[in-house]
Design an enzyme around this catalytic site. Structure first.
Site, PDB file in Angstrom:
ATOM      1  N   ASP A 128      -6.418   3.703   4.534  1.00 47.06           N
ATOM      2  CA  ASP A 128      -7.638   4.175   5.484  1.00 47.06           C
ATOM      3  C   ASP A 128      -6.923   4.674   6.442  1.00 47.06           C
ATOM      4  O   ASP A 128      -7.408   5.700   7.040  1.00 47.06           O
ATOM      5  CB  ASP A 128      -8.311   2.846   5.801  1.00 47.06           C
ATOM      6  CG  ASP A 128      -7.466   1.755   6.467  1.00 47.06           C
ATOM      7  OD1 ASP A 128      -6.219   1.730   5.987  1.00 47.06           O
ATOM      8  OD2 ASP A 128      -7.870   0.937   7.139  1.00 47.06           O
ATOM      9  N   ASP A 141      -0.473   4.621  10.804  1.00 53.68           N
ATOM     10  CA  ASP A 141      -0.146   4.189  12.433  1.00 53.68           C
ATOM     11  C   ASP A 141       1.385   4.544  12.581  1.00 53.68           C
ATOM     12  O   ASP A 141       1.759   5.726  12.548  1.00 53.68           O
ATOM     13  CB  ASP A 141      -0.563   2.921  12.621  1.00 53.68           C
ATOM     14  CG  ASP A 141      -0.711   2.369  13.944  1.00 53.68           C
ATOM     15  OD1 ASP A 141      -0.478   3.555  14.882  1.00 53.68           O
ATOM     16  OD2 ASP A 141      -1.172   1.441  14.457  1.00 53.68           O
TER      17      ASP A 141
END
Ligand code: PRP
Length: 185
Positions: free
Chosen positions: A105, A108
């Protein structure tokens, strides 16, 4: 009961924008793997990837199999001290005949995918590539670039379309920005 929609400061990426982009990504996947001669495995990383994975696989036209892994991070809470533990492993005996596309998804720090790419390569997959709905390059702590990315986003607290805050908001049909007063102490 209060709707989760009330906790969203604003919509960052709408349902229509996501749907159009995911369809384009599926088309790119079709083209890239069309003549591979191997099985294609979409490997979703639980839990955040499930909504993106479900949408993506519906648009892919070449034969595709799916599987899931779950990893957990420990180590004091900061991303830079992240140590990854595999909670659900990939168990297949045909990896040398399989192209693996890891589905995430969001990226980071980059540590999860960086680790998983090496891990799946070590298991002997025919090829390993990565696909993410969202990328926050400004948060990167290791050198990592996805092969396919839906949207590059700024460093904002995003929720929805699989992404959570404290396990909530994964069911929102769009990517939104959480109201700051809900996570600022
Ligand atoms: C999130 C996300 C990625 C990872 C990205 O998962 O789904 O797996 O963090 O971060 P990184 O690039 O810094 O490694 P999380 O651990 O929040 O679990 P979840 O998918 O179950 O929400």
């Amino acid at each position: 009961m209060k709707s989760t929609y009330e906790d969203v400061e604003r919509v960052l990426i709408s349902e229509d924008e996501i749907s159009n982009r995911v369809s384009e990504m599926a088309h790119e996947i079709d083209e890239y793997y069309a003549d591979s001669g191997k099985k294609l495995l979409l490997l979703g990383i639980l839990k955040g990837s499930v909504v993106f994975m479900a949408e993506l696989m519906k648009h892919i036209r070449i034969p595709v199999e799916i599987d899931f892994m779950k990893v957990s991070s420990y180590g004091g809470g900061t991303v830079s001290s992240k140590n990854l533990t595999i909670l659900l492993d990939l168990k297949r005996n045909n990896l040398p005949q399989t192209d693996v596309l890891i589905v995430e998804d969001i990226i980071d720090s980059g540590r999860t995918l960086s680790y998983l790419v090496d891990y799946i390569k070590l298991k002997g997959a025919a090829s390993v590539r990565t696909c993410t709905l969202l990328d926050k390059p400004s948060r990167r702590e290791v050198d990592f670039e996805p092969d396919l990315c839906g949207f590059t986003i700024p460093d904002e607290f995003v929720i929805g379309y699989g992404l959570d805050y404290d396990e909530k908001y994964r069911a929102l049909p769009y990517v939104g920005v959480l109201k700051p007063e809900l996570y600022e102490k």
